[in-house]
Design a protein around this motif. Structure first.
Motif, PDB file in Angstrom:
ATOM      1  N   ASP A   1       0.840  -1.200   0.000  1.00  0.00           N
ATOM      2  CA  ASP A   1       0.000   0.000   0.000  1.00  0.00           C
ATOM      3  C   ASP A   1       0.876   1.251   0.000  1.00  0.00           C
ATOM      4  OD1 ASP A   1      -2.308   1.476   0.039  1.00  0.00           O
ATOM      5  OD2 ASP A   1      -3.069   0.633   1.914  1.00  0.00           O
ATOM      6  N   ASP A   2       0.352   2.331  -0.593  1.00  0.00           N
ATOM      7  CA  ASP A   2       1.047   3.629  -0.606  1.00  0.00           C
ATOM      8  C   ASP A   2       2.464   3.497  -1.132  1.00  0.00           C
ATOM      9  OD1 ASP A   2      -1.306   4.333   0.612  1.00  0.00           O
ATOM     10  OD2 ASP A   2      -0.451   4.653   2.596  1.00  0.00           O
TER      11      ASP A   2
ATOM     12  N   GLU B   1      -3.508   4.337  -7.260  1.00  0.00           N
ATOM     13  CA  GLU B   1      -4.479   4.766  -6.247  1.00  0.00           C
ATOM     14  C   GLU B   1      -4.936   6.197  -6.548  1.00  0.00           C
ATOM     15  OE1 GLU B   1      -2.075   4.382  -2.495  1.00  0.00           O
ATOM     16  OE2 GLU B   1      -3.817   3.213  -1.902  1.00  0.00           O
TER      17      GLU B   1
HETATM   18 MG    MG Z   1      -3.243   3.304  -0.100  1.00  0.00          MG
END
Ligand code: MG
Ligand code: C2E
Ligand code: MG
Ligand code: MG
Length: 292
Positions: A180-181, A237
């Motif tokens: 994530d990220d 994202e």
């Molecule tokens: Mg994220």
């Protein structure tokens, strides 16, 4: 003298400090109560294939349904939950919510897709993540292909050895691992591949640069070519505009997520989504969601 000055300074700030400390204690107590009475609601945000618009997965995003404050977003309570370790029981509740929800949709005969669950660094270091998931999946009869785990890049930096063996054992269950990220930490792609990560979710800071500057596009191009060479899937994202979508399509980014496609939705709205396709017809126009 320094000591006196220090003490003086401390006294000067003390009222404010104790105010914020009191607020945090109140909040922690409220969170504890929220866990006891399960005041959490899980919203789901679609992740779709960039070229076909097919629904690939749903990301579970927790909200706190506070009796007075209403729906509280996760950034207002997850950090405190992490500091106080309340993230451990809270995390268990969230996994239970997700597995129960999947079994309900399955029972209703809906064409379910995998659900990705966000897991905090704290849960990784102190909880038995693998057992946590395995227990609920067994209880609700959820196949491992229906669960994915999102871990932020920064949380994988710690004790490499322990984390890597834990990740491997989770993956051995058949659970997909998502970073994530991505782009906000300092991991190398080879490191992530060694950790057996399946999917890179590029942070929305990079997506928001698309169409504005060269940088975003250069970053995506580089990540895509390396990730693909290593057999990893790439998700953008925070896609908010048609321009960003079009650029991501031209770059062959595998999957996208963002308000332009769909916001996180309450569970009641998901059955409708499961039976739809987000048609992304490039380059002419974007029509979504399309009734089938
Ligand atoms: Mg994220
Ligand atoms: P995340 O996992 O990176 O989730 C993406 C966040 O970006 C979500 O915010 C989502 O609503 C938001 N978002 C999605 N598309 C867009 C877009 O196009 N534009 C913008 N501006 N934002 C977009 P949310 O739901 O407030 O969650 C924030 C963070 O809280 C998550 O970031 C995740 O780190 C954490 N979180 C949420 N649910 C859980 C959970 O169940 N467990 C844990 N440990 N953390 C969670
Ligand atoms: Mg996430
Ligand atoms: Mg984020």
């Amino acid at each position: 003298y320094a000591k006196t000055a220090g003490k003086h300074r401390f006294q000067f700030y003390e009222p404010r400090m104790s105010d914020s400390l009191k607020a945090r204690l109140d909040m922690a107590r409220a969170l504890q109560h929220a866990i006891e009475y399960d005041e959490f609601v899980v919203y789901y945000q679609p992740r779709v294939n960039t070229s076909t618009g097919e629904l690939v997965s749903l990301e579970a995003l927790v909200r706190w349904l506070h009796p007075q404050r209403g729906l509280v977003p996760p950034l207002e309570f997850i950090p405190l939950a992490e500091e106080t370790r309340l993230i451990l029981p809270m995390g268990e509740l969230i996994v239970a919510h997700v597995c129960r929800q999947l079994s309900l949709w399955k029972e209703a005969g809906l064409p379910v897709v995998p659900i990705s669950v966000n897991v905090s660094p704290r849960q990784f270091n102190h909880g038995n993540i693998k057992a946590l998931f395995a227990t609920r999946m067994l209880q609700y009869q959820i196949e491992s292909g229906l669960i994915e785990i999102e871990i932020t890049e920064s949380s994988m930096m710690g004790e490499q050895e322990e984390i890597s063996s834990e990740l491997r054992s989770i993956r051995a269950l058949g659970i997909k691992l998502l970073v994530d990220d991505f782009g906000t930490g300092y991991s190398s792609l080879s490191q992530l591949q060694r950790l057996a990560m399946d999917v890179l979710k590029v942070d929305r800071a990079f997506t928001s640069e698309l169409g504005k500057s060269e940088e975003g596009e250069v970053f995506f191009r580089a990540i895509l070519s390396m990730a693909h060479a290593l057999g990893m899937t790439v998700v953008a994202e925070g896609v908010e505009t048609a321009t960003q979508l079009r650029i991501l399509q031209s770059l062959d980014c595998d999957e996208i997520q963002g308000y332009f496609i769909a916001r996180p939705l309450p569970p009641a709205e998901i059955p409708r989504i499961l039976q739809k396709r987000f048609l992304i017809d490039m380059p002419r126009q974007i029509v979504f969601p399309l009734e089938m």
